[in-house]
Scaffold this motif. Sequence first.
Motif, PDB file in Angstrom:
ATOM      1  N   LEU A   1       0.847  -1.193   0.000  1.00  0.00           N
ATOM      2  CA  LEU A   1       0.000   0.000   0.000  1.00  0.00           C
ATOM      3  C   LEU A   1       0.881   1.242   0.000  1.00  0.00           C
ATOM      4  O   LEU A   1       2.018   1.200   0.490  1.00  0.00           O
ATOM      5  N   PRO A   2       0.366   2.350  -0.540  1.00  0.00           N
ATOM      6  CA  PRO A   2       1.102   3.614  -0.400  1.00  0.00           C
ATOM      7  C   PRO A   2       1.404   3.892   1.064  1.00  0.00           C
ATOM      8  O   PRO A   2       0.642   3.504   1.972  1.00  0.00           O
ATOM      9  N   ILE A   3       2.513   4.577   1.306  1.00  0.00           N
ATOM     10  CA  ILE A   3       2.994   4.750   2.675  1.00  0.00           C
ATOM     11  C   ILE A   3       1.996   5.461   3.565  1.00  0.00           C
ATOM     12  O   ILE A   3       1.827   5.111   4.742  1.00  0.00           O
ATOM     13  N   ASP A   4       1.265   6.471   3.032  1.00  0.00           N
ATOM     14  CA  ASP A   4       0.313   7.193   3.878  1.00  0.00           C
ATOM     15  C   ASP A   4      -0.803   6.273   4.364  1.00  0.00           C
ATOM     16  O   ASP A   4      -1.376   6.498   5.436  1.00  0.00           O
TER      17      ASP A   4
ATOM     18  N   VAL B   1       3.508  10.026  -4.485  1.00  0.00           N
ATOM     19  CA  VAL B   1       4.960   9.814  -4.473  1.00  0.00           C
ATOM     20  C   VAL B   1       5.309   9.406  -3.048  1.00  0.00           C
ATOM     21  O   VAL B   1       5.033  10.145  -2.094  1.00  0.00           O
ATOM     22  N   ASP B   2       5.878   8.204  -2.906  1.00  0.00           N
ATOM     23  CA  ASP B   2       6.209   7.669  -1.589  1.00  0.00           C
ATOM     24  C   ASP B   2       7.695   7.826  -1.308  1.00  0.00           C
ATOM     25  O   ASP B   2       8.542   7.517  -2.157  1.00  0.00           O
ATOM     26  N   PHE B   3       8.014   8.283  -0.090  1.00  0.00           N
ATOM     27  CA  PHE B   3       9.399   8.454   0.359  1.00  0.00           C
ATOM     28  C   PHE B   3       9.643   7.477   1.505  1.00  0.00           C
ATOM     29  O   PHE B   3       8.864   7.424   2.461  1.00  0.00           O
ATOM     30  N   SER B   4      10.713   6.707   1.388  1.00  0.00           N
ATOM     31  CA  SER B   4      11.049   5.758   2.448  1.00  0.00           C
ATOM     32  C   SER B   4      12.551   5.754   2.658  1.00  0.00           C
ATOM     33  O   SER B   4      13.318   6.034   1.733  1.00  0.00           O
ATOM     34  N   VAL B   5      12.962   5.438   3.862  1.00  0.00           N
ATOM     35  CA  VAL B   5      14.384   5.305   4.176  1.00  0.00           C
ATOM     36  C   VAL B   5      14.619   3.898   4.694  1.00  0.00           C
ATOM     37  O   VAL B   5      13.889   3.418   5.573  1.00  0.00           O
TER      38      VAL B   5
ATOM     39  N   ASN C   1       9.206   7.755   6.799  1.00  0.00           N
ATOM     40  CA  ASN C   1       8.287   7.489   5.699  1.00  0.00           C
ATOM     41  C   ASN C   1       7.306   8.644   5.528  1.00  0.00           C
ATOM     42  O   ASN C   1       6.834   9.217   6.513  1.00  0.00           O
ATOM     43  N   SER C   2       6.995   8.969   4.292  1.00  0.00           N
ATOM     44  CA  SER C   2       5.972   9.989   4.041  1.00  0.00           C
ATOM     45  C   SER C   2       5.517   9.876   2.599  1.00  0.00           C
ATOM     46  O   SER C   2       6.108   9.160   1.786  1.00  0.00           O
ATOM     47  N   SER C   3       4.435  10.576   2.275  1.00  0.00           N
ATOM     48  CA  SER C   3       3.886  10.553   0.920  1.00  0.00           C
ATOM     49  C   SER C   3       3.480  11.949   0.490  1.00  0.00           C
ATOM     50  O   SER C   3       3.098  12.780   1.324  1.00  0.00           O
ATOM     51  N   ILE C   4       3.546  12.182  -0.800  1.00  0.00           N
ATOM     52  CA  ILE C   4       2.905  13.339  -1.421  1.00  0.00           C
ATOM     53  C   ILE C   4       1.682  12.811  -2.150  1.00  0.00           C
ATOM     54  O   ILE C   4       1.780  11.876  -2.948  1.00  0.00           O
ATOM     55  N   LEU C   5       0.531  13.367  -1.855  1.00  0.00           N
ATOM     56  CA  LEU C   5      -0.711  12.873  -2.461  1.00  0.00           C
ATOM     57  C   LEU C   5      -0.906  13.491  -3.842  1.00  0.00           C
ATOM     58  O   LEU C   5      -1.916  14.143  -4.142  1.00  0.00           O
TER      59      LEU C   5
ATOM     60  N   GLN D   1       8.853  20.290  -7.817  1.00  0.00           N
ATOM     61  CA  GLN D   1       9.115  21.186  -6.692  1.00  0.00           C
ATOM     62  C   GLN D   1       8.712  20.549  -5.372  1.00  0.00           C
ATOM     63  O   GLN D   1       9.429  20.662  -4.365  1.00  0.00           O
ATOM     64  N   LEU D   2       7.582  19.842  -5.362  1.00  0.00           N
ATOM     65  CA  LEU D   2       7.138  19.169  -4.136  1.00  0.00           C
ATOM     66  C   LEU D   2       8.119  18.069  -3.733  1.00  0.00           C
ATOM     67  O   LEU D   2       8.424  17.891  -2.550  1.00  0.00           O
ATOM     68  N   ILE D   3       8.615  17.314  -4.718  1.00  0.00           N
ATOM     69  CA  ILE D   3       9.588  16.255  -4.424  1.00  0.00           C
ATOM     70  C   ILE D   3      10.871  16.863  -3.862  1.00  0.00           C
ATOM     71  O   ILE D   3      11.407  16.386  -2.851  1.00  0.00           O
ATOM     72  N   SER D   4      11.361  17.921  -4.483  1.00  0.00           N
ATOM     73  CA  SER D   4      12.599  18.561  -4.022  1.00  0.00           C
ATOM     74  C   SER D   4      12.464  19.067  -2.591  1.00  0.00           C
ATOM     75  O   SER D   4      13.379  18.914  -1.765  1.00  0.00           O
ATOM     76  N   GLN D   5      11.330  19.667  -2.272  1.00  0.00           N
ATOM     77  CA  GLN D   5      11.107  20.156  -0.906  1.00  0.00           C
ATOM     78  C   GLN D   5      11.109  19.017   0.102  1.00  0.00           C
ATOM     79  O   GLN D   5      11.702  19.130   1.185  1.00  0.00           O
ATOM     80  N   ARG D   6      10.474  17.891  -0.262  1.00  0.00           N
ATOM     81  CA  ARG D   6      10.429  16.756   0.673  1.00  0.00           C
ATOM     82  C   ARG D   6      11.808  16.132   0.835  1.00  0.00           C
ATOM     83  O   ARG D   6      12.182  15.721   1.952  1.00  0.00           O
ATOM     84  N   VAL D   7      12.584  16.059  -0.232  1.00  0.00           N
ATOM     85  CA  VAL D   7      13.950  15.525  -0.135  1.00  0.00           C
ATOM     86  C   VAL D   7      14.774  16.371   0.824  1.00  0.00           C
ATOM     87  O   VAL D   7      15.500  15.849   1.682  1.00  0.00           O
ATOM     88  N   ARG D   8      14.685  17.688   0.717  1.00  0.00           N
ATOM     89  CA  ARG D   8      15.423  18.572   1.616  1.00  0.00           C
ATOM     90  C   ARG D   8      15.011  18.357   3.069  1.00  0.00           C
ATOM     91  O   ARG D   8      15.859  18.359   3.979  1.00  0.00           O
TER      92      ARG D   8
END
Length: 407
Positions: A151-154, A254-258, A269-273, A330-337
């Motif tokens: 499932l998506p991380i959120d 877009v799912d972010f995981s470490v 973990n986080s997601s952009i909807l 832009q949303l991905i770049s902000q979350r990466v930072r």
Amino acid sequence: MAKSNDNSIHLVSAHDGGNGYMKDAINGKRTVFPSVLAAVTPGTEGLQIDENNQDSVREIIDHYLDNMDVTIQSKGVKNNDRYLVGKNASESGEPLITFNVSSVEGKSSSDISIICLLSLLSYHALHDYYQKHNKLPQHLDVTVDKMITALPIDEFDSQEIRQMFSDRFTKYSHAVIINNFFHPITVNIEFKKVKVFPEGAIAIFGLIGDVNGNYRNDDLFKEFKQQNKLKDFTGNSITQYGNILGIDIGDGTVDFSVTDGMAPKPKFNSSILMGVGNVAERAVKALHKQYPVIGYVNRQRFMAIANRDNSKKSQVFRSFLNNQMKTLEQLISQRVRTIYSQLDGEINMVVISGGGAAAMKDHYQQTLIQELEEISLFGAPLVLWVEKEYTQTLNLDGLQFMLSQVE
């Protein structure tokens, strides 16, 4: 009622229910088909095949991905009905039921992934039975001994949602009626064990191991090794790199995981909807506005044309896609930072994967690399951008790898 041995079939399943395409492996056999349904209404039923016409029966069964027509009867599904599934739906001319990437409804609460999977399991079982017996059964009893999905991380981060999603499979018996023949075939399906993983982490597992449970060692890493002048790099190398930031670009999220080796770090973990599907829908509207003669194609068709070749039409479609892509980038770049800061810069590799990764690569890869260099005091992390021929099924690779680890 006791089950007949001849009619009882046992399966194991790895299921990646994507917003754009379903990617599955059933007893190791892989399939990919569009995540679309079309409800069958009176007067729109397809032709039924006479069971005595062996050539027609064989054609349906050998190409079942193109011919799925089912009636669903299950308490795990909210809208029980008769549906065309996958390619059969796409080419029916009927209104399509797709994942609404602009809706708050998640994968866990949608019927689409479950109906598609139940249909696929039923036809796979029918194909196996027909191959063995050279005749059609009156019914089949299917037991899915274990299934692994994501499932998506959120959604995964909620224990309640994970359990609810698993219960939709395991808590009920599911009846699927295959409608292609004069005498419909009922397939009864039960799930014994379902395990759910987060989509971002499962992509990293797909880099680590192969479907047989061994460390991955194929051409997926070829370009990465050339770019970074690495003599050797395998799935085992992934486990040695410490913190790896995974960015899984999907149709609706877009799912972010470490991860650190095989260990996920859920705190990060986080997601952009929002995903490439949302971008594609905006691009479709912009394209139609400038070229009214081009209708409102669905986002799957739009993306297929944009990524098809270097023709003038594909170039125009890509230009509209890239123009709309900037907001998501832009949303991905902000979350990466943000994640980079939370980890005090302790990220040694960034992996970009997912069905939308290929669409973003040409436009965003160098920008992301430059931004990582700007925020890194002691050397930027390596960037592994998974190539198009691997990215669509990377989650499935990870699911199959983990399936080999689950008893």
